[in-house]
Design a protein around this motif. Structure first.
Motif, short mmCIF file in Angstrom:
data_model
loop_
_atom_site.label_atom_id
_atom_site.label_comp_id
_atom_site.label_asym_id
_atom_site.label_seq_id
_atom_site.Cartn_x
_atom_site.Cartn_y
_atom_site.Cartn_z
N GLU F 67 3.17 59.64 -22.24
CA GLU F 67 2.19 60.45 -21.53
C GLU F 67 0.80 60.02 -21.96
O GLU F 67 0.48 59.99 -23.14
N GLU F 94 0.11 57.41 -12.98
CA GLU F 94 0.33 55.97 -12.85
C GLU F 94 0.35 55.30 -14.21
O GLU F 94 1.22 54.48 -14.50
N ARG F 97 3.35 56.28 -16.44
CA ARG F 97 4.55 55.57 -16.01
C ARG F 97 4.53 54.10 -16.45
O ARG F 97 5.54 53.56 -16.90
N ARG F 101 7.34 52.35 -18.86
CA ARG F 101 8.11 51.17 -18.41
C ARG F 101 7.90 49.99 -19.35
O ARG F 101 8.83 49.27 -19.68
N ALA F 105 10.87 48.13 -21.74
CA ALA F 105 11.24 46.73 -21.53
C ALA F 105 11.63 46.03 -22.83
O ALA F 105 12.29 45.00 -22.81
N THR F 118 8.97 60.00 -27.47
CA THR F 118 7.87 60.23 -26.54
C THR F 118 6.59 59.68 -27.14
O THR F 118 6.23 60.04 -28.26
N ASP F 204 6.80 36.47 -22.13
CA ASP F 204 7.19 36.75 -20.74
C ASP F 204 6.47 37.99 -20.22
O ASP F 204 5.95 38.79 -20.99
N PHE F 205 6.46 38.10 -18.90
CA PHE F 205 5.74 39.22 -18.29
C PHE F 205 6.63 40.44 -18.12
O PHE F 205 7.77 40.35 -17.69
N VAL F 206 6.06 41.60 -18.40
CA VAL F 206 6.75 42.85 -18.17
C VAL F 206 6.15 43.53 -16.93
O VAL F 206 6.86 44.14 -16.14
N GLU F 207 4.87 43.35 -16.77
CA GLU F 207 4.20 44.02 -15.65
C GLU F 207 2.91 43.27 -15.34
O GLU F 207 2.17 42.87 -16.23
N ILE F 208 2.67 43.10 -14.04
CA ILE F 208 1.41 42.53 -13.58
C ILE F 208 0.88 43.44 -12.50
O ILE F 208 1.58 43.71 -11.52
N GLN F 209 -0.31 43.96 -12.69
CA GLN F 209 -0.91 44.81 -11.66
C GLN F 209 -2.29 44.29 -11.38
O GLN F 209 -3.22 44.51 -12.16
#
Lengths: 246, 246, 246, 246, 246, 246
Positions: F67, F94, F97, F101, F105, F118, F204-209
């Motif tokens: 959170e 957003e 989350r 995530r 990973a 948490t 390595d990539f976990v997230e790309i925004q």
């Protein structure tokens, strides 16, 4: 890309599902489109209003915003309405914001004047890719609302309100790491990596959101996914053009 | 009833608008129907669940409930989503409750067993009479869900779950006090009295809600309105039968 | 109507419970009445405000609205406060709207000018018929608030603000299908059909809400119920007149 | 204490307003009292439940809690319902907690067993001192509910559930710094210091809440206020005893 | 006061824990202070705004308000965020109101002009006495914000905005009825009586809140507690002065 | 990449701001870290609980969630608390989350057993990059909580709970299209494109925004941005290792 992989619906990994756009589905909205990506079905309406949110008042610019939602039984299992829960979930918020940003990327807000267009994207039936269908359909509804506004002299004719078109598609690494285009729910829910790409009609990127749901992904895999995404958004751009030409 | 009155759409005062019922519109729901009363378009889905609300547990009976909602641009002017407001309005509550009560009037809850069927009635486009279209369409979706449950052995075959059919129609006193059947928005919004009548296929009343929006109405006018309503629900019963026979 | 049926409180089927109206129960409100229908006890206050809701501004008309609520232990079992739940339930909404509509039916909103009167109907003790007691008591509070406004020159003296009086009563088909007037909780909770009728002092209908809780009802039964209701509202009109004459 | 000060209602600075307690005002509650401190009128009901909140389950102890609320037109100006706002305000929370704590101070929760008593204190009319009237009246309702529970064998007879009585009163420094007992709204709203004192029948303190609304107060002034408060709670204890003896 | 009692941290019953005030902890706020009472750690920021709430507009006066909150893991067990619950709890409301009242007691709102200062008191780590630390730290942040406003000509220089300083401390009767100053959580949670005292730099009282959590307390015990509290607030006043002098 | 561009803080376009990680900042949490990216300051706490959300019960797997929140005056202008608004905004949802995530990973949820951790990431001060600082700091808090759980035998020792480390950084195209690493608020708010990249310690990539706030971006620009991001996450991985080694 391994072309040998057999997808649940027999498509090639670089093929879109059948895409249908029905313009003017709604009698009341200034622009509307029912868009279908296979079994995914999203009703997009554009509502034109001659005013802007308070924080924009007197700045000579307009606003474009979007709200995404799903009917409770759009999915396999019924989900509780967000109106009943009394609050909007994180996923809904995220997607609404994504659609709004994507559309604003091709809108000249100065040319729009102090007007607001709200895109409502309601998923009537879901089978993966609802957010990308929503962006793609919302653009068509937006284009019609802009046309309506020009016809009704609600915006000045001189400047172009839309600077480009915009569409979106999902790509992903399936369970065996095959990169594939436009994932239905069955593939999406088991994919290692899920990526949504929003691109303009000219082929530039507006938004890239890639998430490793399972294994992290490499730079090379990212490149494969982007190659596929560009194939998809190029085709969606054509489909939008045809729909708007009719 | 003065038959001389000319309605906006040229209908006789005792004629329904064109009514269309498309069964199975939704791929996921156990029962579904897209119902149209003229330009009013409501998507009704029935979701079957093998459990009941807590207060019914262990009583050997099932439950049928309904939720009504409108897409923000179903109407001429966009309205704020109830999910965004964070609460459900009085009108929504009222109509949801009306639909639920109407359907339960023709369901043998003991025969349903400890199962629940939720009817979602989402107004995709509104032109008056959305609640009556919702009741009428929801019955068709319910009938299909009950059929599904019997086919899938989720309810016992011996007892009949549905004891009758149910449909609903609006009637009203137009501005000149002419009684008329099935009011579109243009008539409804200027009517002196507005009445919704829910009746069974056998012709008995399940619910009568009559409201004087302008002048109070007399017992005689009430009788005229009820005469017209019965004409309407009789025809709707036939249309439901045909849809379910296909 | 079978007169043989013995009611729990020994009344005839066409008799009201004892009705008491105590005007001016509240020291602060512009009008107020504590109304009792047997053990049902509702405090009705009318609050006058020299302004109207935003959507009415500048239209030269006023507004009358109502809010209904129940104290948590008005009933046999304590219920959670709606303020604690954070939202108003469907039943509360429905009844508040009914009361507001019923009162507006006898108010000349133009004569009221740009003023608003809010009727708060708080059920202090419940024994069936709370909504009909609320309508009947709220009219008395409203009449006093209108009088106050005239005395204090808050509305013009020339036009009559109240065009008639309004009262309400419940009728129902008891378990053995006997039609009866003014149902206490014990009868109401087991009735086959429950109907609330709102009528003007002149005897016309403002609102009819009939619901089959058990068996659907016939046209003939409906007529019996309406006959009884008219007996009830006629008597309530007299009781209101007496209270206002004191 | 300057005895020369003339109070709005002519009382001496050490006099309570007229206090009335009507036991059993509510037909449904296990205990109830309508308490009046002058024009302040609070309906207190006690609801007995044979269960405890989840966090107390299995601990062999009970719970006593309270909820305070005001009718919208209890005050001179109508205030919006907290149920309509969708949330409970800070003042309401504070007072509810105060009442609960005050009552629990005289309850042997072990003797109560795994049962819960909820005190609802609804202000029907307000003229200052609503929270202290609520504590005082709630104790009477609580005592009756405990008696009911003993009579109905819902708690063991052996141990005493109530260890003492409890009452509350307000005191304050008026505009000219005169210390006075039991302030009505007119005095309370202009007081320099406002203090609420909760005391047991034996004369010990359960809660002291003193707030300088204007000038900070000295230790001496505090002592004067406490002297007056004790006079008040001693008298309230007698009034409670009389009410419970009837 | 029994000096023999050995406190968990070895302090005398009339000793404060170590108090540290770090001014200017926040880069953005007009005034800020991180205050520590032993392991209790509260970040206080003061935000200056050149406007007042609507109900104060045009009255030539300003406003000072406060909001208290706790990080979810400030305490030994994680608590759910109030933003996630969707509502603010009673305790939070109560403390926010206490801090606001305490600060306004030493502010000349006329001298502040039509400006508002909001004090945010966020508990980063809790070990008892968070509300008293918050009041004490918030005063320092407020003083800096007032200074900032004077330096930036946002308030007139002529009148003094602050009329005094204000600080707060907790006192309590420990399990054996020993009166003690500045209770950490271990002592506070088992105390018989818990009292929070807010006092000005000049030694007068702004707020006294004493609650018997266990046994009611006597007038004599109250006096012992107040004696200790005054020792505490006198020292805190000195610590504030030093901090503001640096 | 044009190295000539002069950044507001004089850094090279491929340089991180000064990054500081203070482990164990919180006394109560099982793991905690105060992380600073220049003036951005985020407190990350990890709370270990021996249970899982209901939907995971009995599946032998654990859960890691997060959170994110901002103190009201973390930013230049005070923002209203989400607890006061009564709902969590889209941006907060957003980011919460995203953090959850990203951490999951690198967690072996089976090895964690039926336990939940948490991560609370509270922004105490904001200057751009708060979500990337949060991911990076939360990993350190998570690692400590996992260590705590192993030390306290709350998870089995045999399997590794953490499969890798994870960190995040922002990159963007500044106003003149220069690609730059780790944007402070001044740069971020005027950037053409803003991208957040989450990567594992292995690269390595976990997230790309990536989002075009102004002009859409090309494939080449995307590649430049990713090159910079990898430089950043590689360094952050080292900084995390050092912090955890101390």
């Amino acid at each position: 890309m391994t072309q040998e992989y057999v997808r649940t619906d027999g498509r090639g990994v670089d093929q879109l599902r059948e895409v249908t756009i029905t313009r003017g589905w709604s009698a009341h909205a200034e622009g509307s489109a029912l868009i279908e990506f296979g079994d995914t079905r999203v009703l997009c309406t554009a509502s034109f209003e001659s005013s802007v949110p308070r924080w924009l008042k007197g700045k000579g610019r307009g606003w474009v915003t979007a709200e995404y939602a799903m009917l409770p039984r759009a999915t396999d299992t019924r989900s509780t309405r967000e109106s009943v829960k009394g609050k909007i979930g994180g996923r809904t918020h995220e997607i609404s914001r994504l659609i709004g940003r994507s559309l604003r990327a091709v809108v000249n807000l100065e040319a729009l004047g102090e007007n607001m267009i709200t895109l409502d994207c309601d998923v009537l039936q879901a089978d993966g890719g609802t957010r990308t269908a929503a962006v793609t359909g919302a653009f068509v509804a937006l284009a019609d609302a802009v046309e309506w506004a020009r016809d009704n002299k609600r915006v000045a004719k001189r400047a172009e309100v839309l600077t480009d078109s915009v569409s979106a598609v999902s790509v992903g690494l399936l369970a065996d790491n095959t990169a594939a285009l436009d994932l239905p729910y069955a593939e999406d829910s088991t994919a290692e990596t899920d990526m949504n790409v929003v691109a303009t009609g000219s082929g530039d990127f507006v938004e890239i959101q890639g998430t490793a749901e399972g294994m992290p992904f490499t730079r090379e895999q990212l490149n494969d996914l982007l190659d596929l995404a560009v194939i998809g958004t190029d085709q969606l751009t054509q489909i939008q053009k045809q729909a708007l030409a009719e």
